[in-house]
Every structure is written in C-alpha cells, then in structure tokens.
Design an enzyme around this catalytic site. Structure first.
Site, mmCIF file in Angstrom:
data_model
loop_
_atom_site.group_PDB
_atom_site.id
_atom_site.type_symbol
_atom_site.label_atom_id
_atom_site.label_comp_id
_atom_site.label_asym_id
_atom_site.label_seq_id
_atom_site.Cartn_x
_atom_site.Cartn_y
_atom_site.Cartn_z
ATOM 1 N N LYS A 1 -0.711 5.100 4.385
ATOM 2 C CA LYS A 1 -1.637 4.198 5.105
ATOM 3 C C LYS A 1 -1.231 4.084 6.570
ATOM 4 O O LYS A 1 -0.046 3.911 6.895
ATOM 5 C CB LYS A 1 -1.649 2.812 4.428
ATOM 6 N N HIS B 1 0.839 -1.201 0.000
ATOM 7 C CA HIS B 1 0.000 0.000 0.000
ATOM 8 C C HIS B 1 0.872 1.249 0.000
ATOM 9 O O HIS B 1 2.058 1.194 0.325
ATOM 10 C CB HIS B 1 -0.934 0.035 1.220
HETATM 11 N N1 LIG Z 1 -13.459 -1.270 2.989
HETATM 12 C C1 LIG Z 1 -12.838 -0.757 1.927
HETATM 13 O O1 LIG Z 1 -13.052 -1.170 0.771
HETATM 14 C C2 LIG Z 1 -11.878 0.373 2.129
HETATM 15 C C3 LIG Z 1 -11.324 1.039 1.044
HETATM 16 C C4 LIG Z 1 -10.495 2.127 1.297
HETATM 17 C C5 LIG Z 1 -10.214 2.503 2.608
HETATM 18 N N2 LIG Z 1 -10.763 1.781 3.617
HETATM 19 C C6 LIG Z 1 -10.557 2.140 5.017
HETATM 20 O O2 LIG Z 1 -11.274 3.339 5.269
HETATM 21 C C7 LIG Z 1 -10.597 4.095 6.273
HETATM 22 C C8 LIG Z 1 -10.268 5.470 5.718
HETATM 23 O O3 LIG Z 1 -9.342 5.314 4.652
HETATM 24 P P1 LIG Z 1 -9.096 6.453 3.579
HETATM 25 O O4 LIG Z 1 -7.967 5.973 2.746
HETATM 26 O O5 LIG Z 1 -10.373 6.831 2.907
HETATM 27 O O6 LIG Z 1 -8.607 7.632 4.521
HETATM 28 P P2 LIG Z 1 -8.595 9.203 4.205
HETATM 29 O O7 LIG Z 1 -7.642 9.778 5.181
HETATM 30 O O8 LIG Z 1 -8.408 9.436 2.733
HETATM 31 O O9 LIG Z 1 -10.092 9.650 4.551
HETATM 32 C C9 LIG Z 1 -10.581 9.663 5.878
HETATM 33 C C10 LIG Z 1 -11.499 10.883 6.015
HETATM 34 O O10 LIG Z 1 -12.042 10.858 7.344
HETATM 35 C C11 LIG Z 1 -12.021 12.204 7.857
HETATM 36 N N3 LIG Z 1 -11.966 12.158 9.313
HETATM 37 C C12 LIG Z 1 -10.912 11.822 10.088
HETATM 38 N N4 LIG Z 1 -11.232 11.873 11.402
HETATM 39 C C13 LIG Z 1 -12.530 12.272 11.454
HETATM 40 C C14 LIG Z 1 -13.444 12.526 12.528
HETATM 41 N N5 LIG Z 1 -13.081 12.382 13.807
HETATM 42 N N6 LIG Z 1 -14.698 12.942 12.215
HETATM 43 C C15 LIG Z 1 -15.082 13.090 10.927
HETATM 44 N N7 LIG Z 1 -14.263 12.860 9.871
HETATM 45 C C16 LIG Z 1 -13.007 12.457 10.129
HETATM 46 C C17 LIG Z 1 -10.774 12.821 7.246
HETATM 47 O O11 LIG Z 1 -10.864 14.243 7.234
HETATM 48 C C18 LIG Z 1 -10.778 12.214 5.839
HETATM 49 O O12 LIG Z 1 -11.497 13.005 4.910
HETATM 50 C C19 LIG Z 1 -9.348 3.271 6.635
HETATM 51 O O13 LIG Z 1 -9.666 2.464 7.750
HETATM 52 C C20 LIG Z 1 -9.114 2.421 5.395
HETATM 53 O O14 LIG Z 1 -8.381 1.245 5.655
HETATM 54 C C21 LIG Z 1 -11.588 0.746 3.424
#
Ligand SMILES: NC(=O)c1ccc[n+]([C@@H]2O[C@H](COP(=O)([O-])OP(=O)(O)OC[C@H]3O[C@@H](n4cnc5c(N)ncnc54)[C@H](O)[C@@H]3O)[C@@H](O)[C@H]2O)c1
Length: 242
Positions: free
Chosen positions: A136, A132
C-alpha cells in the site's frame, strides 16, 4: 475484481476499460491505456486509479464532465488540486466518492458517530488502528481518515487528528483522535476504532477478507448513481437509500 463481479451481476455489463498496463487477454471489452483514447459511451464509470496517477485522474474527471457520465471514485489520498477538480466536476455530473466502498465500513461510519457522541462527554478517548498489506502506497489509509472524520463531524469538528506522536513530549489531549498505521504481509484491510474510558474499552473492528467487499460495494454504488442528478455523493447515500 470488478470485471469478475460484473459477470455475475444481472443488468450490468462492462463496455470499456482503461489501465496504463493494458488489459488481460481474456477480457471481452475494448481496453485503452488512457481514458483520453476512450470515446465509448457508458451509463456509469468506476475509477480506482492510484493517487499517483494525477494527470489520468484529471482526464477521468474531464471524461465524466464531457460525456455526462456519473462517476464512482474510489481513489484515496488524492492531491488538493484533484479534490478541487472533483468538487468542480460534481457541479456538472454526479460523482460518488468514497475511500472505502464496503458495506461494513460504511455501517461502522454510522455507528461510531453515534458512539462518539455518547462516549466523549464521559471521558472516553478515541484511537484508530489500521492494518494493510506491505504494497500500500499511502498511510494512514483513506478509510482511517474516513472513520476519524465521521467521529470528528459527530463531535462538531472540535477534534484534532494525530497521525504521529513520535515528536510529542506531552500527555494525550482529550480532543485528539489518534491514527496508527501498520503495513505488513498481505493484509487486505483491517480497521479498529477504540473508545477507551476509565477501566473499560470498547473496540469496534472491521476486517476485509477479500477485495470482493470493495468491488461489490462499488457495484451497489454504480447502481445507485445511475441517472442521479449532478452532485457529490458518498456511500452513506447508498446505505440510506437501501
Ligand atoms: N474506495 C475503496 O473501496 C477502495 C478499495 C481498494 C482500493 N482503493 C484505492 O484505489 C486506489 C488503487 O488501489 P489498488 O489497490 O487497486 O491499486 P493497484 O495498484 O492494484 O491498481 C491500480 C491500477 O491502476 C493502474 N494505473 C496506475 N497508473 C495509471 C495511469 N497513469 N493510467 C492508467 N492506469 C494506471 C495500474 O496499472 C493498476 O492496474 C488506491 O488509492 C486505493 O487506496 C479504494
């Protein structure tokens, strides 16, 4: 990503969004910095908060329960108490939780369980390598654990998942599933499952070329969970339903 994909999906519409940093100016729905301020009613909600947003995750579960809004939960590496809250909330409202929403990974989950059953007794070892991007937060990835759990489950939970061999000074045991995590550059997500036997190796690999695959899977999951009774669902339910 979800916003863009919904725009080109018939019968779907975003009625509200939440993010601690607010929303881009061009979104055409109300945006809140916390779900606590949101009273908008929706048919389904999607949550991709990072695992560090502990209190917000609990607030999302509260909202789902209070409004009886089915929830798609994509957050990985959630703490024990959040996982317990997910379990409890799923008794009141439908929750679909998956560490990886892509169709390809979820087909891989299906395939590796079958492969593991056939290969384990023939002496094959199983290892998983995941790669990744360097931003991450968690390692190994939730998807790597999802794959390892699928193999372990297929082998009657007799395997031990090993994520660090740096302190080991002994040979690999046959009941291990090793996971190695690479963090580098802008890699969206790669997962390889390696079955290695005497003089032959099978490698099954999934590569995500963009985050669209997760978004598209999340929308499939959203369509699936709409009006589903309370319970804890996974992407396997979506695939089996297709
Ligand atoms: N299940 C899936 O298919 C999948 C795919 C991608 C990412 N993920 C998971 O999703 C999660 C996020 O990943 P990402 O890559 O999108 O991260 P990212 O950092 O791109 O996005 C996270 C978002 O959450 C917001 N955020 C953070 N803390 C917050 C809070 N307390 N209140 C409100 N908003 C808040 C941030 O501002 C950001 O916009 C991780 O756990 C990742 O592993 C899962």
């Amino acid at each position: 990503m979800i916003t863009q994909l919904v725009q080109s999906t018939p019968n779907m519409n975003i009625v509200a969004g939440t993010d601690v940093v607010g929303a881009p100016d061009d979104v055409c729905f109300p945006a809140f910095t916390t779900i606590r301020d949101c009273e908008v009613e929706a048919d389904v909600m999607l949550c991709f908060l990072p695992p560090t947003a502990h209190d917000e995750l609990l607030a999302v579960l509260d909202y789902a329960e209070k409004h009886r809004t089915p929830l798609i939960l994509g957050t990985t590496a959630m703490s024990e108490d959040v996982l317990n809250a997910v379990d409890q909330t799923s008794k009141k409202v439908a929750i679909l939780q998956s560490a990886n929403m892509s169709l390809g990974i979820n087909l891989l989950v299906n395939m590796i369980g079958k492969a593991a059953k056939l290969l384990y007794d023939s002496g094959f070892d199983t290892e998983i390598i995941e790669k990744h991007h360097n931003k991450k937060l968690d390692a190994p990835s939730g998807t790597a654990f999802l794959l390892a759990d699928a193999i372990n489950h297929a082998l009657n939970d007799k395997m031990t998942i090993i994520t660090d061999r740096s302190t080991h000074k002994h040979e690999r045991a046959s009941d291990e599933i090793g996971i190695q995590a690479i963090r580098a550059g802008s890699i969206i997500g790669e997962h390889s499952v390696i079955f290695a036997g005497q003089d032959e190796v099978i490698e099954l690999k999934h590569s995500a070329a963009s985050r669209d695959v997760f978004g598209m899977g999340a929308l499939k999951a959203a369509a699936f969970i709409y009006k589903k009774p309370a319970g804890l669902y996974s992407m396997q339910d979506v695939i089996n339903h297709a």
